[in-house]
Design an enzyme around this catalytic site. Structure first.
Site, PDB file in Angstrom:
ATOM      1  N   ASN A 157     -32.870 -43.317 -17.343  1.00 58.62           N
ATOM      2  CA  ASN A 157     -32.923 -42.585 -16.068  1.00 58.62           C
ATOM      3  C   ASN A 157     -33.655 -43.477 -15.062  1.00 58.62           C
ATOM      4  OD1 ASN A 157     -33.231 -40.866 -13.956  1.00 58.62           O
ATOM      5  ND2 ASN A 157     -34.420 -39.302 -15.046  1.00 58.62           N
ATOM      6  N   TRP A 158     -32.883 -44.117 -14.214  1.00 59.11           N
ATOM      7  CA  TRP A 158     -33.477 -45.050 -13.242  1.00 59.11           C
ATOM      8  C   TRP A 158     -34.143 -44.323 -12.070  1.00 59.11           C
ATOM      9  CZ3 TRP A 158     -28.858 -49.083 -12.831  1.00 59.11           C
ATOM     10  CH2 TRP A 158     -28.768 -49.782 -14.050  1.00 59.11           C
ATOM     11  N   LYS A 159     -33.975 -43.018 -12.013  1.00 60.00           N
ATOM     12  CA  LYS A 159     -34.558 -42.210 -10.927  1.00 60.00           C
ATOM     13  C   LYS A 159     -34.221 -42.845  -9.569  1.00 60.00           C
ATOM     14  CE  LYS A 159     -37.861 -40.374 -14.210  1.00 60.00           C
ATOM     15  NZ  LYS A 159     -39.181 -39.844 -14.510  1.00 60.00           N
ATOM     16  N   HIS A 181     -33.753 -31.672 -14.844  1.00 57.10           N
ATOM     17  CA  HIS A 181     -34.915 -32.564 -15.009  1.00 57.10           C
ATOM     18  C   HIS A 181     -36.140 -31.919 -14.347  1.00 57.10           C
ATOM     19  CE1 HIS A 181     -37.551 -36.013 -14.750  1.00 57.10           C
ATOM     20  NE2 HIS A 181     -36.805 -36.570 -15.680  1.00 57.10           N
ATOM     21  N   GLU A 200     -38.207 -32.818 -22.763  1.00 53.36           N
ATOM     22  CA  GLU A 200     -39.110 -33.670 -21.981  1.00 53.36           C
ATOM     23  C   GLU A 200     -40.321 -32.834 -21.568  1.00 53.36           C
ATOM     24  OE1 GLU A 200     -37.034 -37.299 -20.004  1.00 53.36           O
ATOM     25  OE2 GLU A 200     -37.049 -35.641 -18.621  1.00 53.36           O
ATOM     26  N   SER A 234     -42.695 -40.950 -21.298  1.00 45.73           N
ATOM     27  CA  SER A 234     -43.520 -42.144 -21.586  1.00 45.73           C
ATOM     28  C   SER A 234     -43.027 -42.943 -22.793  1.00 45.73           C
ATOM     29  CB  SER A 234     -44.986 -41.756 -21.799  1.00 45.73           C
ATOM     30  OG  SER A 234     -45.509 -41.166 -20.635  1.00 45.73           O
ATOM     31  N   GLY A 279     -37.482 -43.246 -18.753  1.00 47.81           N
ATOM     32  CA  GLY A 279     -37.677 -43.434 -17.308  1.00 47.81           C
ATOM     33  C   GLY A 279     -38.165 -44.847 -17.023  1.00 47.81           C
TER      34      GLY A 279
END
Ligand code: 13P
Length: 262
Positions: A12-14, A97, A169, A218, A239
């Protein structure tokens, strides 16, 4: 170990990388990550990069996921993009999310509509659920997980539940949180069992056993192997560490080790 189950590693590159940067980064990853039978690597760039990357990727090597979309297929919704507009670029869609739930006030109803829209458009929704630090402190982890499952899956039929992936998550473990701390494997094992128990009540035992459950929060190259070893955990949603080629490739490598690739 030989297994029919797939391991999913989702990046997930956000809200990072311009389309040009995303393209260069994909190029770098594609030189280092082979196509694999049992490990599915999924990249989730910003919306603006989906189309160019979809032209660049080898779909045997990587699949793409949307980070967000609007649930209606078309219409007068200024500024929104529907999943039917991007469905030819992606195979997966991240839904629910915690950054969308808490920063953008997405409700369980919005999330349910997005899960249904993804399925209606032939995509696999990755439904993110997880308790906040406060819910955990108050002993409400099971209830929070149950509510998010019931809410997010409220429009998913028994026939369609096999098209869904769940990502656990815990909000307190996501690196963007000020006091983030990595979850312990025991916490994840327990949450995974809770999720399967809830799913079993809603859809039956077999569905509960088959449902892919990923962990996110994390994850880094040193914690990934331990997380992937937890029975019932089918992959990772990554992430920060997915933005650095060496870290992400090392995480993918640890998933490879889970299987005999012959
Ligand atoms: P981090 O891996 O940076 O904690 O992010 C997890 C996440 O939110 C993935 O969706």
């Amino acid at each position: 170990m030989i297994s029919a189950r797939k391991t999913y590693i989702i990046a997930n590159w956000k809200m990072n990388f311009t389309p040009g940067e995303a393209s260069l980064y994909l190029h770098r990853l594609s030189n280092r990550i082979p196509a694999m039978r049992n490990v599915q690597v999924v990249l989730s760039p910003s919306l603006v990069s989906l189309q160019p990357l979809s032209l660049q990727i080898n779909r045997r090597q990587f699949k793409l996921a949307a980070q967000n979309f609007y649930w209606q297929d078309y219409g007068a919704f200024t500024g929104e993009v529907s999943i039917s507009q991007i469905r030819s670029f992606v195979d997966y869609a991240i839904v629910g999310h915690s950054e969308r739930r808490y920063l953008f006030n997405e409700s369980d109803k919005d999330i349910a509509q997005k899960v249904a829209a993804a399925i209606r458009n032939g995509l696999t929704p990755v439904l993110c659920i997880g308790e906040t630090a406060e819910e955990r402190r108050n002993g409400e982890t099971s209830a929070a997980i149950y509510d998010q499952l019931i809410g997010g899956l409220s429009q998913v039929s028994e026939e369609d539940i096999s098209k869904v992936i769940i990502a656990y998550e815990p909000v307190w473990a996501i690196s963007s949180n000020k006091n983030a701390r990595p979850a312990k494997p025991e916490d994840i094992k327990e949450a995974q069992l809770l999720i399967r128990r809830h799913i079993s009540k809603l859809y039956g035992d077999e569905t509960a056993m088959d449902l892919p459950i990923l962990y996110g929060g994390s994850v880094n190259p040193s914690t990934a192997p331990g997380y992937l070893n937890i029975p019932g955990i089918d992959g990772l949603l990554v992430g920060n560490a997915s933005l650095i080629a060496d870290s992400f490739c090392a995480i993918v490598e640890s998933a490879k080790g889970k299987y005999d690739e012959r």
